[in-house]
Design an enzyme around this catalytic site. Structure first.
Site, mmCIF file in Angstrom:
data_model
loop_
_atom_site.group_PDB
_atom_site.id
_atom_site.type_symbol
_atom_site.label_atom_id
_atom_site.label_comp_id
_atom_site.label_asym_id
_atom_site.label_seq_id
_atom_site.Cartn_x
_atom_site.Cartn_y
_atom_site.Cartn_z
ATOM 1 C CG HIS A 1 -12.825 2.437 64.886
ATOM 2 N ND1 HIS A 1 -13.203 1.963 63.662
ATOM 3 C CD2 HIS A 1 -13.655 3.458 65.164
ATOM 4 C CE1 HIS A 1 -14.231 2.665 63.217
ATOM 5 N NE2 HIS A 1 -14.525 3.582 64.111
ATOM 6 C CB CYS B 1 -22.088 5.084 58.232
ATOM 7 S SG CYS B 1 -20.763 5.240 59.391
ATOM 8 C CD GLN C 1 -11.730 8.114 57.721
ATOM 9 O OE1 GLN C 1 -10.566 7.735 57.571
ATOM 10 N NE2 GLN C 1 -12.722 7.267 57.955
ATOM 11 C CB THR D 1 -18.240 4.053 84.901
ATOM 12 O OG1 THR D 1 -19.012 4.326 86.081
ATOM 13 C CG2 THR D 1 -16.902 3.448 85.296
HETATM 14 N N1 PLP Z 1 -16.394 11.049 60.989
HETATM 15 C C1 PLP Z 1 -15.782 10.520 59.926
HETATM 16 C C2 PLP Z 1 -15.200 11.426 58.882
HETATM 17 C C3 PLP Z 1 -15.684 9.138 59.782
HETATM 18 O O1 PLP Z 1 -15.101 8.611 58.700
HETATM 19 C C4 PLP Z 1 -16.255 8.309 60.786
HETATM 20 C C5 PLP Z 1 -16.224 6.835 60.654
HETATM 21 O O2 PLP Z 1 -16.137 6.289 59.592
HETATM 22 C C6 PLP Z 1 -16.854 8.921 61.885
HETATM 23 C C7 PLP Z 1 -16.917 10.284 61.946
HETATM 24 C C8 PLP Z 1 -17.473 8.103 62.974
HETATM 25 O O3 PLP Z 1 -16.500 7.594 63.848
HETATM 26 P P1 PLP Z 1 -16.873 6.331 64.763
HETATM 27 O O4 PLP Z 1 -16.858 5.132 63.877
HETATM 28 O O5 PLP Z 1 -15.825 6.296 65.820
HETATM 29 O O6 PLP Z 1 -18.230 6.601 65.325
#
Ligand code: PLP
Length: 385
Positions: free
Chosen positions: A198, A322, A176, A234
Site C-alpha cells: 500500500h 501508527c 518507505q 492460503t
Molecule cells: N516500515 C515502515 C518504515 C513503514 O513506514 C511502515 C508503514 O508505515 C511499515 C513498516 C509497516 O507497513 P504496513 O503498513 O504494510 O504494515
C-alpha cells in the site's frame, strides 16, 4: 482534496484497481489446488512474484509474500533470531518503525541484547557506533533504508560492508524506500528486505520479505506448504495480484513519477521556508526520499495545524500513522535531538503520484495562514529559538 500523506498510504492506482477487479471476477481458485482453476491462480501469483522480484532486483524464489510490511519486519527479526539461538544479540537503530522496534523490545524481554544505534541531527546512522556494537554473538543488524517521518536514507551499503566482515546478516526495512528511490537487493547487498503493497499504489494487507538465497530463516506462521513452507496460510491472492501490478507500474514509470514528485516537494519545501517564519526543516537536506517534507512550526501543537488543514480538506500527518493516535512524542524526532515541544510542533507532508502543482499551491496558500492564526492565539514568542 489535497492528499499530502503518501507515506501513510497511497491511493490505489486505477490500473491496479482494474487488474484486481478482473481477478476477483474471473478467478476464485485456491493456488494449491491441482486442477485448472487452481493452477491458473498459481500462475497469476507466480507472475506477481516475478514482477515484485524484478522490481527489487531479486529472484522470484527469494520473495515471500506476507500480510503487511509489519509482518515482513517481524518475520525478518524473529525468523533470524529463531534460527540461531546461540547468537543472542541484535543491532538496530533508534529511528526504526515500530514494526521493528516492538520486535526488538520483545526479543529483549526474551533475553536478547539489543543495541540501538543513534543517529545525527539529520537522522543519519552513526556507523562507528554500529561497528563497535558488533560482537561474535550478533545475529542480525536491522536498519531501515528510508525513514518514514524524515525520509532520510541510511548508508545501507556501508552497513553491509561492516557486517560482511564480521559474518553478520543485514535486514533493511525498505517499506518507505520502495518506489521513492532505487531499491536493488544486489546493489544494497542486504540479506533480507521488507516491502509493502500500500505504499506503492497497491492494496493494503500485503507485503513481502526478500530472503537472499542460502539465508536460513524460520517461518513466523506455521501450517501448510504455501510460500514454500515459509509463510503458511492460503495466499491473499487478490492482494498479491494488486501488489504485482503496482510493482510493474513502478518499473514502467517510477523514475518519471519520482522526478516530478521531487520537484513538487521541493517547491512545497521552498514555499514553506519563504512564507512561514521559524519553520524548521527536519531530515537530511539531500540524502532523503525527496517526496517527504517534515517541518516543525515553533510555538504550535502539530495536531492543531493538522486539524485546521483538514477542515480545508488538506491531509497531512503529525508523524507515522501508527503513532498518530498515541500521545507519545515521535521517537524519531527526539532521536535527531529535537526538544519534545518542538517535536510536538512537527508536520510531515509526503507527496505521491497523484499530486499536482495545484495541490502545492493550495497547501502554500492555506498553511501559512493557519500557522499565523494559530500562533496568534498561542503563546508563541517569535524571538524564542
Ligand atoms: N516500515 C515502515 C518504515 C513503514 O513506514 C511502515 C508503514 O508505515 C511499515 C513498516 C509497516 O507497513 P504496513 O503498513 O504494510 O504494515
Amino acid at each position: 482534496m489535497v492528499y499530502l500523506d503518501n507515506n501513510a498510504t497511497t491511493p490505489l492506482d486505477p490500473a491496479v484497481a482494474e487488474k484486481m477487479c478482473w481477478f476477483l471476477r474471473e478467478h476464485f481458485g485456491n493456488p494449491s489446488s491441482l486442477y485448472p482453476i487452481g493452477r491458473a491462480v498459481k500462475d497469476i501469483v507466480t507472475e506477481a512474484r516475478e514482477t515484485v522480484a524484478r522490481a527489487l532486483g531479486a529472484h522470484r524464489n527469494e520473495i515471500i509474500f506476507t500480510g503487511s510490511g509489519t509482518e515482513a519486519d517481524n518475520f525478518a527479526l524473529r525468523g533470524v533470531a529463531d534460527t540461531c539461538p546461540e547468537k543472542n544479540e541484535i543491532i538496530t537503530s533508534t529511528i526504526e518503525h515500530l514494526a521493528v522496534l516492538r520486535v526488538a523490545n520483545y526479543l529483549e524481554k526474551k533475553g536478547y541484547k539489543v543495541t540501538y544505534v543513534p543517529v545525527d541531527r539529520f537522522g543519519t546512522l552513526d556507523l562507528d557506533f554500529l561497528k563497535d556494537a558488533i560482537t561474535p554473538r550478533t545475529a542480525l543488524i536491522s536498519i531501515m533504508l528510508a525513514n518514514n517521518e524524515l525520509g532520510t536514507i541510511q548508508p545501507i551499503e556501508a552497513v553491509v560492508m561492516i557486517a560482511r566482515d564480521k559474518g553478520v546478516l543485514v535486514h533493511t526495512d525498505a517499506v518507505q524506500a520502495f518506489g521513492k528511490t532505487d531499491v536493488n537487493v544486489e546493489k544494497l547487498g542486504v540479506d533480507l528486505l521488507s516491502v509493502s503493497g500500500h505504499k506503492i499504489y497497491g492494496p493494503k494487507g500485503v507485503g513481502a520479505l526478500y530472503v537472499r538465497r542460502g539465508v536460513d530463516i524460520c517461518p513466523l506462521i506455521q501450517g501448510g506448504h504455501q510460500e514454500r513452507g515459509m509463510r503458511a496460510g492460503t495466499e491473499n491472492t487478490i492482494g498479491i495480484v494488486g501488489f504485482g501490478e503496482a510493482a510493474g507500474i513502478l518499473m514502467d514509470r517510477g523514475k518519471k513519477d519520482r522526478d516530478r514528485i521531487e520537484k513538487l516537494a521541493e517547491a512545497l519545501k521552498k514555499g514553506i521556508e519563504s512564507k512561514i517564519p521559524k519553520a524548521k526543516f527536519n531530515g537530511h537536506p539531500e540524502n532523503r526520499v525527496k517526496n517527504t517534507v517534515n517541518f516543525s512550526f515553533l510555538g504550535l501543537e502539530a495536531e492543531a495545524v493538522l486539524l485546521a488543514l483538514a477542515t480545508k480538506r488538506i491531509y497531512v500527518s503529525t508523524g507515522s500513522a501508527c503513532s498518530e493516535e498515541s500521545e507519545e512524542v515521535s521517537h524519531v524526532l527526539l532521536s535527531i535531538g529535537l526538544r519534545p515541544e518542538i517535536a510536538r510542533s512537527s508536520i510531515r507532508m509526503s507527496l505521491g503520484r497523484f499530486n499536482t502543482d495545484e495541490d502545492v499551491q493550495i497547501a502554500l496558500r492555506e498553511l501559512p495562514e493557519i500557522v499565523e492564526k494559530l500562533r496568534q492565539i498561542s503563546a508563541f514568542d517569535p524571538e524564542e529559538e
